[in-house]
Design a protein around this motif. Sequence first.
Motif, PDB file in Angstrom:
ATOM      1  N   LYS A   1     -70.214  58.269 -79.280  1.00  0.00           N
ATOM      2  CA  LYS A   1     -70.701  59.405 -78.458  1.00  0.00           C
ATOM      3  C   LYS A   1     -69.648  59.903 -77.698  1.00  0.00           C
ATOM      4  O   LYS A   1     -69.542  61.241 -77.531  1.00  0.00           O
ATOM      5  CB  LYS A   1     -72.051  58.942 -77.954  1.00  0.00           C
ATOM      6  N   ASP A   2     -68.933  59.207 -76.968  1.00  0.00           N
ATOM      7  CA  ASP A   2     -68.062  59.546 -76.031  1.00  0.00           C
ATOM      8  C   ASP A   2     -66.403  59.883 -76.659  1.00  0.00           C
ATOM      9  O   ASP A   2     -65.787  60.189 -75.787  1.00  0.00           O
ATOM     10  CB  ASP A   2     -67.895  58.553 -74.672  1.00  0.00           C
ATOM     11  N   ASN A   3     -66.391  59.842 -77.784  1.00  0.00           N
ATOM     12  CA  ASN A   3     -65.094  59.755 -78.535  1.00  0.00           C
ATOM     13  C   ASN A   3     -64.034  58.873 -77.893  1.00  0.00           C
ATOM     14  O   ASN A   3     -62.968  59.431 -77.494  1.00  0.00           O
ATOM     15  CB  ASN A   3     -64.699  61.356 -78.550  1.00  0.00           C
ATOM     16  N   ARG A   4     -64.587  57.755 -77.532  1.00  0.00           N
ATOM     17  CA  ARG A   4     -63.302  57.045 -77.091  1.00  0.00           C
ATOM     18  C   ARG A   4     -62.618  55.875 -77.864  1.00  0.00           C
ATOM     19  O   ARG A   4     -61.925  55.136 -77.333  1.00  0.00           O
ATOM     20  CB  ARG A   4     -64.196  55.941 -75.791  1.00  0.00           C
ATOM     21  N   VAL A   5     -63.012  55.817 -79.245  1.00  0.00           N
ATOM     22  CA  VAL A   5     -62.589  55.038 -80.063  1.00  0.00           C
ATOM     23  C   VAL A   5     -61.931  55.709 -81.335  1.00  0.00           C
ATOM     24  O   VAL A   5     -62.462  56.853 -81.517  1.00  0.00           O
ATOM     25  CB  VAL A   5     -63.290  53.756 -80.415  1.00  0.00           C
ATOM     26  N   SER A   6     -61.062  55.085 -82.003  1.00  0.00           N
ATOM     27  CA  SER A   6     -60.936  55.747 -83.157  1.00  0.00           C
ATOM     28  C   SER A   6     -61.881  54.926 -84.246  1.00  0.00           C
ATOM     29  O   SER A   6     -62.231  53.756 -83.950  1.00  0.00           O
ATOM     30  CB  SER A   6     -59.574  55.324 -83.686  1.00  0.00           C
ATOM     31  N   ARG A   7     -62.007  55.526 -85.263  1.00  0.00           N
ATOM     32  CA  ARG A   7     -63.224  55.017 -86.230  1.00  0.00           C
ATOM     33  C   ARG A   7     -62.753  55.163 -87.848  1.00  0.00           C
ATOM     34  O   ARG A   7     -62.036  56.016 -88.223  1.00  0.00           O
ATOM     35  CB  ARG A   7     -64.645  55.935 -86.292  1.00  0.00           C
ATOM     36  N   ALA A   8     -63.256  54.207 -88.526  1.00  0.00           N
ATOM     37  CA  ALA A   8     -62.716  54.402 -89.843  1.00  0.00           C
ATOM     38  C   ALA A   8     -64.183  53.420 -90.797  1.00  0.00           C
ATOM     39  O   ALA A   8     -64.761  52.898 -89.989  1.00  0.00           O
ATOM     40  CB  ALA A   8     -61.681  53.545 -90.367  1.00  0.00           C
TER      41      ALA A   8
END
Length: 462
Positions: free
Chosen positions: A79-86
């Motif tokens: 939600k906080d856009n603090r990680v890269s995601r796959a």
Amino acid sequence: MNRRLFFKNGSVAAVGTALLSPFDLLAKTPNVDLSGKGKKAKNIIFLVSDGMSTGTLNMADLYLNRKFGTGSQWMQLYKDNRVSRALMDTASASSIVTDSSAGSSSWGGGVRVPNGSLNVGANGEQYLPILQKFKKSGKMVGCVTTVPITHATPAGFCVNSKSRNSQEDIAEQYLGLRFDVMMGGGDKYFAANKRKDKKDLYADFRSQGFQVAQTRAQMLATHNDKPILGVFGDDALPYYIDRNNDVNLKSSVPSLAEMAQKAIDHMKDHPKGFVMQIESGKVDWAAHANDIAGLIHDQIEFDEAIKVAIDFAEKDQNTLVIITTDHGNANPGVIYGKDANKNFDSIQHYTQTNEVLLNSIHPGDSVARVKELIADGNGTTISDDDAKTVLSYYEGGLQKEEGGLYNYKKLPFKAFSEMQKKTNSVGWISMDHSADYVELAAFGPGSALLKPFVKNTDWTIQ
């Protein structure tokens, strides 16, 4: 696969190390800075919620939000856009549906192997496990888990074995490897009075300079100048909800977050850094049992370990944190209906797992007694007919019909979860692994290089 780049100069080449196909990197951008934004990761913390279907992540977040008003650490990172995601493809060499040994080996050895094996190919090929390589490069290494430390997922980072079931042999291999921190369950694979060969591995570890901890207090009292072997249960550790509702268990058995914090504190000052795996192994066991209290609370325990890792990585600024699972399991989820909210919220009143509850029922118990036990454990009870069905599993009628992994006593896990669904609105598609693409998140140096879709062998260039 060009696996040498990962260990160039004995350092971690960050997440390109961790998450990019080497062929894509070398073919398209031969001069790419693998560290990401000019910085290399000194440490790697690899967190695995074993057997976590997407629905498990979702339900833990829903549970926390609806009970406490604050969701899970993992979802908050999104939600906080603090990680890269796959999304990650988890297949093994022998099946589109992996088991945990092949799943962990795909990361640990960088090659897909058949289900049931640990870093050993179909023709006997052996792939050197990643923690052995890091140890040889001068880093400190370790694993912590809520299942036996000899179990498939930690072992996939550590050893070669044709069979994941050779846990006594795996325990002995750990002695020779001299990893810095190894903590979980599995006393029956170390204790002389429980091993088939009667070897006292605890004595052997102590003679090799290890601190051996078998209680939470002993673990907390360990110091940083000697390696640690921590074994806190005969087999797996208790489910988190059962631990937290038992004063004796809570005082004697460490949580996953406590083990993770101890391991990080033990290794964080090493000049060459550290690499460790943190596994919530009983998320998988609860999914196999369709045990909703076990599932949600062990996922919450994993979430607390995520916080430990992220808090350290934020402060350290040199640590890559990878958060993922090896495969889905049972694909649970909240099922539509006019009472779905109320029903799902009823899980807040559960005080024990189905494992504990069903083990409390005995042949000869009355229908009233069964209903009373279920009311005590779930805050609600079942009908007389359902109670009679439960009793039939203990009285010779149906007890042989329900098996399932980790269900050695033939408890009626599936039948009971179907009864619970009437009042908690949680459905399950099976009692086994699934071929889902799974969540993978990365935080720290190089994480921006993560591609949206990876295979489970793409995470590492060595």
